[in-house]
Design a protein around this motif. Structure first.
Motif, PDB file in Angstrom:
ATOM      1  N   UNK A 223       0.863  -1.176   0.144  1.00 37.57           N
ATOM      2  CA  UNK A 223      -0.134  -0.098   0.009  1.00 37.57           C
ATOM      3  C   UNK A 223       0.998   1.089   0.000  1.00 37.57           C
ATOM      4  N   UNK A 224       2.004   1.448   0.962  1.00 39.79           N
ATOM      5  CA  UNK A 224       2.725   2.736   1.078  1.00 39.79           C
ATOM      6  C   UNK A 224       3.413   2.917  -0.183  1.00 39.79           C
ATOM      7  N   UNK A 225       3.890   1.727  -0.804  1.00 40.84           N
ATOM      8  CA  UNK A 225       4.884   1.968  -2.103  1.00 40.84           C
ATOM      9  C   UNK A 225       3.954   2.267  -3.089  1.00 40.84           C
ATOM     10  N   UNK A 226       2.614   1.814  -3.457  1.00 40.64           N
ATOM     11  CA  UNK A 226       1.752   2.375  -4.534  1.00 40.64           C
ATOM     12  C   UNK A 226       1.278   3.622  -4.100  1.00 40.64           C
ATOM     13  N   UNK A 227       1.136   4.035  -2.682  1.00 38.00           N
ATOM     14  CA  UNK A 227       1.001   5.860  -2.588  1.00 38.00           C
ATOM     15  C   UNK A 227       1.879   6.478  -2.826  1.00 38.00           C
ATOM     16  N   UNK A 228       3.087   6.131  -2.535  1.00 37.08           N
ATOM     17  CA  UNK A 228       4.451   6.948  -2.952  1.00 37.08           C
ATOM     18  C   UNK A 228       4.339   7.185  -4.210  1.00 37.08           C
ATOM     19  N   UNK A 229       4.074   6.209  -5.461  1.00 37.70           N
ATOM     20  CA  UNK A 229       4.151   6.590  -6.624  1.00 37.70           C
ATOM     21  C   UNK A 229       3.010   7.358  -7.209  1.00 37.70           C
ATOM     22  N   UNK A 230       1.692   6.862  -6.729  1.00 40.43           N
ATOM     23  CA  UNK A 230       0.699   7.801  -7.221  1.00 40.43           C
ATOM     24  C   UNK A 230       0.643   9.215  -6.328  1.00 40.43           C
ATOM     25  N   UNK A 231       1.383   9.360  -5.590  1.00 38.27           N
ATOM     26  CA  UNK A 231       1.784  11.081  -5.151  1.00 38.27           C
ATOM     27  C   UNK A 231       2.612  11.514  -6.159  1.00 38.27           C
ATOM     28  N   UNK A 232       3.837  10.674  -6.514  1.00 38.36           N
ATOM     29  CA  UNK A 232       4.614  11.352  -7.530  1.00 38.36           C
ATOM     30  C   UNK A 232       4.022  11.679  -8.738  1.00 38.36           C
ATOM     31  N   UNK A 233       3.202  10.741  -9.242  1.00 35.31           N
ATOM     32  CA  UNK A 233       2.347  11.097 -10.271  1.00 35.31           C
ATOM     33  C   UNK A 233       1.207  12.069 -10.088  1.00 35.31           C
TER      34      UNK A 233
END
Lengths: 89, 145
Positions: free
Chosen positions: B38-48
């Motif tokens: 979840x946190x890895x996905x949140x990081x990349x979604x925020x990056x985008x």
């Protein structure tokens, strides 16, 4: 149960890797591209770790450690090159 | 009274033995895997998704680092529950947690010096911020070949 969680982790981290790659291609400024590369290295470490859990082997941890070190060094090298114009003065 | 305590201790040991240690470790592994993913996905979604470079710097440097930390913790628990344990992951985790702020600091310096972001507000006490504080002779020096 662990198999399902491992598949979920694989899918999420792969999706995160793809999103970071989109930012790497799109990124309007250089800082974004360096940050996207850094994120991709971190996600690659996550993928290696999940792969090691999947196979139940300890073989991949040296690879993950080397990825961590090289990722940090390459990020700092990119930033210094952008900031100073050269790496070794 | 001592007899009571001894009885409680035996009951406690019996309770400990009745617990399914591997099952608990598996449950903890699953929880840590889900949190890390979840946190890895949140990081990349925020990056985008976020809209300015400095805002985009927030997402991966914190959330992705936490996600990888959770995945490494899950790997450690898994290794201790099945087969021999390993502490290699602590090495990777410590290295990542130490180096993530440093690379974030460098990237924010890149953003500031390339003027991709809004100009910084004036510092409260000094004349300028430390990262812009180059000496006059360095400013006057010609560009290296």
């Amino acid at each position: 149960m662990i198999d399902i969680a491992l598949k979920l982790a694989f899918a999420s981290v792969s999706l995160a890797q793809i999103l970071a790659m989109v930012r790497l291609i799109k990124g309007p400024c250089i800082g974004d591209r360096i940050l996207a590369l850094d994120t991709m290295v971190v996600n690659a470490i996550a993928l290696i770790v999940v792969l090691g859990m999947w196979g139940g082997t300890q073989l991949y941890f040296e690879a993950a450690l080397i990825f961590a070190m090289l990722g940090f060094v390459s990020t700092v090298a990119y930033c210094r090159f952008v900031l100073r114009g050269d790496l070794i003065e | 009274m001592i007899d009571d305590l001894i009885g409680q201790e035996e009951a406690f040991v019996a309770w400990l033995r009745s617990l399914d240690a591997v099952g608990i470790a598996d449950a903890a592994t699953v929880v840590m895997l889900c949190a890390g993913a979840f946190f890895a996905l949140v990081g990349s979604v925020g990056l985008l998704k976020l809209d300015t470079p400095m805002k985009r710097l927030h997402a991966p440097t914190k959330a992705s680092t936490l996600g990888v930390g959770s995945l490494l913790l899950a790997s450690m628990i898994h290794a201790y529950a099945h087969g021999e344990g390993s502490v290699h992951e602590v090495l990777i985790m410590a290295f990542l947690f130490v180096t993530a702020p440093i690379s974030a600091n460098f990237i924010s310096k890149v953003n500031l010096h390339r003027e991709d972001v809004d100009p910084t507000p004036p510092p409260p006490k000094d004349s300028t911020w430390a990262t812009f504080d180059t000496s006059p002779q360095d400013k006057a020096a010609p560009d290296r070949p």
